[in-house]
Design an enzyme around this catalytic site. Sequence first.
Site, mmCIF file in Angstrom:
data_model
loop_
_atom_site.group_PDB
_atom_site.id
_atom_site.type_symbol
_atom_site.label_atom_id
_atom_site.label_comp_id
_atom_site.label_asym_id
_atom_site.label_seq_id
_atom_site.Cartn_x
_atom_site.Cartn_y
_atom_site.Cartn_z
ATOM 1 N NE ARG A 178 54.179 -9.562 31.684
ATOM 2 C CZ ARG A 178 54.492 -8.522 30.956
ATOM 3 N NH1 ARG A 178 55.507 -7.760 31.295
ATOM 4 N NH2 ARG A 178 53.781 -8.217 29.890
ATOM 5 N NE ARG A 224 55.535 -4.730 19.828
ATOM 6 C CZ ARG A 224 55.248 -4.856 21.128
ATOM 7 N NH1 ARG A 224 54.094 -4.416 21.598
ATOM 8 N NH2 ARG A 224 56.089 -5.425 21.946
#
Length: 391
Positions: free
Chosen positions: A88, A236
Amino acid sequence: MKILSVNCGSSSLKFQMYEMPEEKALISGVFERIGIDGSFYTIKINGEKIKKEAELKDHKKAFEILIDELKENKVVESLDEIKGIGHRVVQGGAYFDKTVVVTEDVIAKIDELSALAPLHNPAAIVGIRAAQAVVPNAVQTVVFDTAFHQTMEEETYLYAVPYEWYTDYKVRRYGAHGTSHKYVSLRANEILGRTNTKLITCHIGNGASISAVRDGKCINTSMGLTPNAGLIMGSRCGDIDATIVPYIMEKTKMSPKEMDTALNKQSGLLGISGVSSDSRDIEDGINKGNERCLLAQKMYVRRIIDYIAKYYVELEGCDAIIFTAGVGENSISTRREVMDGLKVLGVEVDPTSNDVRGKETLITTADSKIPCYIIPTDEEVMIARDTYALV
Ligand code: AMP
């Protein structure tokens, strides 16, 4: 054929091995604290979880132990049985719109894109090098989180900033979680029994993003140049007025690095609640009457509804809304609040079927104009599928 899916972080290595094409998961595990004191690993096989301490000085050592474990647990008899290893990679920029076989040129491009994913791309390269050293005969592939979003149009992926920022510095929307959005949209099409569909896929975990997917292709997604765009996340901020950044930097004399930390690690649910980035803690806080937890949750849900509404218009309708990842699969209240906020689109939540965690389920009533589903994501199997196809 045996295929290994690998996800390397700077100090971790997660893996899952499959028998392909049956997609049968054989063994999985995670190596943690690589290169740090107190390293250990856990392995799951036949429903059993085993934890072992081991000195993991680097990722190569972790791979060596991984191979020993595969042999000891009789998952493989020899290394040559492992035909492919899929890695990944978070950022593939505009170079990669699909999974590719690793070459030196591919590694150089991943390295070049490290500025856009400083924590992730270098770690992936370390993992690829380690896998090449330990399993030299396997085909190594790289599966990019950004690849699924490469079908967006220019007017969608560009920011309205000086054009040279795009040409000189590659500033544009790339998106993330693409492997997950792709997996759940493929599964949704299977459920719906056709491929000409309009889907809104909500990957809501600690990081969170929403995609608009038409006929299996991504036409828009909420994450941007980096994962810090779009939805409010665990820590975030998601979309904000960009001018807040220079304003606060001037007021507090923060450095760019400190500002980056504030926006990525100290904002979102954590920043507003002051309690936690984890939605379970926010739910607990709300149950105890914590006003800021309630405020954080309201803002979090509002933003998800806003994006679904925006993509509904952009897709000119919607055949299904999909919830996936940690919060999407498990938070009954977050899903209910989002679906309640979509009543104007004819979404009718079924409270009984929504009372479930981590299981593929239709969670709206038969009358709902848009069916909503929980589809547990499976990025590892997507990596294995792509790698198998390339092998
Ligand atoms: P992920 O990044 O997909 O692993 O998601 C992790 C997040 O999922 C955690 O930080 C929690 O906020 C959320 N989560 C996991 N389990 C639950 C649960 N049972 N209820 C609510 N949220 C959950």
